[in-house]
Scaffold this active site. Structure first.
Site, PDB file in Angstrom:
ATOM      1  CE  LYS A   1       0.996  -3.768  -4.271  1.00  0.00           C
ATOM      2  NZ  LYS A   1       0.398  -2.593  -4.757  1.00  0.00           N
TER       3      LYS A   1
ATOM      4  CG  HIS B   1      -0.650  -6.220  -2.035  1.00  0.00           C
ATOM      5  ND1 HIS B   1      -1.372  -5.624  -3.307  1.00  0.00           N
ATOM      6  CD2 HIS B   1      -1.197  -6.032  -1.161  1.00  0.00           C
ATOM      7  CE1 HIS B   1      -2.571  -5.280  -2.692  1.00  0.00           C
ATOM      8  NE2 HIS B   1      -2.277  -5.371  -1.139  1.00  0.00           N
TER       9      HIS B   1
ATOM     10  CG  ASP C   1      -0.293  -3.525 -10.539  1.00  0.00           C
ATOM     11  OD1 ASP C   1      -0.333  -2.749 -10.983  1.00  0.00           O
ATOM     12  OD2 ASP C   1      -0.507  -3.753  -9.213  1.00  0.00           O
ATOM     13  CG  ASN C   2      -3.758  -2.703 -11.256  1.00  0.00           C
ATOM     14  OD1 ASN C   2      -3.455  -3.287 -10.207  1.00  0.00           O
ATOM     15  ND2 ASN C   2      -3.444  -1.215 -11.232  1.00  0.00           N
TER      16      ASN C   2
ATOM     17  CG  ASP D   1       1.927  -1.025  -7.701  1.00  0.00           C
ATOM     18  OD1 ASP D   1       0.887  -1.320  -8.011  1.00  0.00           O
ATOM     19  OD2 ASP D   1       2.075  -1.016  -6.475  1.00  0.00           O
ATOM     20  CG  ASP D   2      -1.849   1.285  -8.909  1.00  0.00           C
ATOM     21  OD1 ASP D   2      -2.173   0.027  -9.294  1.00  0.00           O
ATOM     22  OD2 ASP D   2      -2.279   1.901  -8.110  1.00  0.00           O
TER      23      ASP D   2
ATOM     24  CG  HIS E   1       0.381   1.785  -5.446  1.00  0.00           C
ATOM     25  ND1 HIS E   1      -0.113   2.573  -4.260  1.00  0.00           N
ATOM     26  CD2 HIS E   1      -0.613   0.768  -5.394  1.00  0.00           C
ATOM     27  CE1 HIS E   1      -1.293   2.016  -3.742  1.00  0.00           C
ATOM     28  NE2 HIS E   1      -1.641   0.997  -4.598  1.00  0.00           N
TER      29      HIS E   1
ATOM     30  CB  CYS F   1      -2.369  -4.448  -6.234  1.00  0.00           C
ATOM     31  SG  CYS F   1      -2.201  -2.538  -6.693  1.00  0.00           S
TER      32      CYS F   1
ATOM     33  CE  LYS G   1      -5.412  -0.438  -7.739  1.00  0.00           C
ATOM     34  NZ  LYS G   1      -4.342  -0.129  -6.921  1.00  0.00           N
TER      35      LYS G   1
END
Length: 471
Positions: free
Chosen positions: A133, A135, A277-278, A30-31, A220, A70, A296
Site C-alpha cells: 500500500k 497511499h 500506521d495508526n 495497517d490499522d 485494513h 493512514c 484510529k
C-alpha cells in the site's frame, strides 16, 4: 604485478566496507490494534514470528505516529518530518476530501519537492523497493519509482481486496501494479504475495545493501481472510474472527521474510523494524487497542500510539524495552545514519537517529515535545503531559504515566500548565503550511463521534473495575 595485487586488495577492501552497511527491512502493518499481538499480551492473536522478533530486539513502549490516519502517517514516515509542514494535514483518499487548492483526487500527494527516505538511501548506494500500500499520491508524478524506489509492487491507493479482482476497478488507485504502469492482478492471497515479492527482491540484492519497505494492507478493511486461517480461531465470531485470521496471515508473511534473511546469512547485518500506521479502527475491523482509549482517527493514545519493534544484532540489546516516547518520524534519520549518511547535515527533519538513545550514549528523551494536528483538532505532548484541543469542547489535560486511558482531566487543576502548553501548540501551528485539502466536515463528525464512543466505553469499563475492587 605488485600494482595489480595492490589494486585487487583495494577493490576487495572497498567491497568489504560497502557490505558493512546494514540492510534495512521495514515491516509495516495497517490499522492493527495496539493489543492485537502476543508481544503486547494478547491471548487471542497468534503472532509467533513477531513475538520472536520482539525477543530478539527492542520493544518500544511509547512509539507514536505523526497522525492517527493512514495517508498523513505515511507522509510523515517517508519524509521524516511533520507532514503538516508541507500541507499534507488530512487523509488523501479521494471522496473523503474537499480540495482547497489546485490539488484534488489522485493529484493529492506528498509534494515532489520533498526528499524521501528512499532518496536518502539511494544516495548511500542502496537498492530500494516498495511493496504493498502506497497511499502517498495516485498521480504518476507521485509514483514510488519516482520517489526514490527502484522497484514497486502494490497499489497506489488506500484499500483494496486481498483477492484478485475478476473485474479490476477502472481507476488506477487500487489496481495491482508491478513497476510503473504494468497493471495485472495477482494470484493468491495478497498478504502472502507481498512477502513473496519482497523475498525475491532480497534474494536478487543479497550482495549489496538493500532497503525493502514492506507496506502490508493487513489488517485494513475489507475483511478478507482465508478459510484456512479462519479455522484457527473457532472460538471467535464475526469481524473479530476475521481480524484474528488476517493478523495470523500478517505474522506468517513477516516470518517468511525473517526466515529468508536467516537462510541467506543476512540476519546479522540487517535492521528489521516492525510497526503500524495508526491505532486500530475497532468499529471497522474489530481491532483492540487495550489498554489505550480511543481508536484510529483521533488523538487519544489508542489513535496515535502503535506497536514498534527494532532488531539490529550487535547494535541493540535483545529482549529489551525502551520506555521513552519516540516517533515514526525517527525512522528516516535512523536509517540514514545506519547507512553511513550524515544526519547532522540534513537540517529539515523532525525525527532523530534513535540508536544513540537506545544505547544510552545520549541520556535524555529523543523527543521532549510531540505534536498532532487535524483541522481544528490538535494535540501536544510535553514531557509526560498531554493536552488535547477539540473543536466542540474545552481542551483537556492528562498526565500519561498515571492515566494511560486518559480518563482524568486535570485541566482545572493545572491552569498554568494548560495555558503554557496551549500557547506552545499554537506557536507550532504558526510554522505550518496551509493544508492542501481538507476532510469533509461530515467525516470530521464521524471521527469525533468515534472518539466519544470508545472513550465512553473505556470510562464504563474503568468504573466497573473500580466497583469490583471496592466490593
Amino acid at each position: 604485478m605488485k600494482n595489480i595485487i595492490i589494486l585487487i586488495f583495494a577493490l576487495v577492501t572497498i567491497s568489504s566496507c560497502a557490505q558493512k552497511k546494514p540492510n534495512i527491512v521495514f515491516l509495516f502493518a495497517d490499522d492493527a490494534g495496539y493489543a492485537d499481538f502476543g508481544f503486547h499480551g494478547s491471548k487471542v492473536m497468534i503472532t509467533p514470528n513477531l513475538d520472536k522478533l520482539a525477543k530478539q530486539g527492542v520493544r518500544f513502549e511509547q512509539a507514536y505516529v505523526s497522525d492517527p490516519t493512514c495517508g498523513p502517517s505515511r507522509a510523515g514516515i517517508i519524509t521524516g518530518k511533520y507532514q503538516q509542514r508541507f500541507g499534507f494535514e488530512e487523509n488523501n483518499v479521494p471522496g473523503y476530501m474537499s480540495a482547497v487548492s489546485a490539488q484534488d483526487g489522485i493529484d493529492m500527494g506528498v509534494p515532489v519537492e520533498e526528499v524521501t527516505m528512499a532518496d536518502y538511501l539511494k544516495k548511500e548506494g542502496y537498492a530500494t523497493a516498495f511493496y504493498g500500500k502506497w497511499h502517498l499520491g495516485g498521480a504518476d508524478k507521485f509514483h514510488p519509482t519516482k520517489r526514490g524506489f527502484d522497484e514497486f509492487y502494490g497499489f497506489r491507493g488506500g484499500a483494496r481486496s486481498y483477492y484478485p479482482y475478476k473485474n479490476p476497478p477502472k481507476e488506477i488507485l487500487n489496481k495491482l501494479e508491478e513497476g510503473f504502469g504494468n497493471f495485472k492482478e495477482h494470484e493468491g492471497y495478497l498478504t502472502d504475495v507481498l512477502a513473496e515479492k519482497s523475498i525475491d527482491f532480497i534474494e536478487r540484492n543479497k550482495e549489496k545493501p538493500f532497503f525493502a519497505f514492506l507496506s502490508f494492507n493487513a489488517v485494513h478493511t475489507p475483511m478478507n481472510a482465508t478459510p484456512e486461517d479462519m479455522a484457527k480461531f473457532p472460538n471467535l465470531t464475526g469481524k473479530r474472527r476475521e481480524v484474528a485470521a488476517m493478523t495470523l496471515a500478517l505474522d506468517r508473511a513477516c516470518g517468511k521474510v525473517l526466515d529468508k534473511l536467516k537462510e541467506l546469512g543476512l540476519e546479522e547485518n540487517t535492521i528489521v523494524i516492525f510497526s503500524n500506521d495508526n491505532g486500530g479502527p475497532s468499529d471497522k475491523n474489530a481491532s483492540d487497542n487495550y489498554p489505550l482509549s480511543g481508536s484510529k482517527s483521533n488523538h487519544l493514545e489508542g489513535g496515535v500510539r502503535v506497536p514498534f519493534l527494532m532488531k539490529w544484532p550487535g547494535k541493540v540489546k535483545a529482549n529489551t524495552t525502551f520506555k521513552n516516547p519516540i516517533s515514526t518520524l525517527d525512522l528516516l534519520p535512523t536509517f540514514y545514519a545506519a547507512a553511513g549518511g550524515d544526519v547532522s547535515s540534513v537540517k529539515d527533519l523532525d525525527g532523530v537517529d534513535l540508536l544513540p538513545y537506545i544505547n544510552g550514549k545520549i541520556n535524555k528523551r529523543p523527543h521532549e515535545t510531540l505534536f498532532w494536528k487535524k483541522d481544528a483538532r490538535a494535540t501536544i505532548r510535553k514531557g509526560d503531559w498531554k493536552l488535547i484541543r477539540f473543536p466542540d469542547r474545552p481542551a483537556k489535560l492528562f498526565y500519561i504515566p498515571g492515566d494511560i486511558k486518559e480518563l482524568k482531566d486535570l485541566a482545572s487543576l493545572e491552569p498554568d500548565r494548560l495555558k503554557e502548553m496551549y500557547k506552545e501548540l499554537y506557536e507550532w501551528e504558526l510554522t505550518l503550511e496551509r493544508p492542501r485539502w481538507m476532510l469533509k466536515k461530515s467525516f470530521e463528525k464521524v471521527d469525533i463521534d468515534r472518539m466519544d464512543k470508545y472513550w465512553e466505553i473505556d470510562k464504563k469499563k474503568e468504573f466497573n473495575v473500580n466497583q469490583k475492587i471496592k466490593n
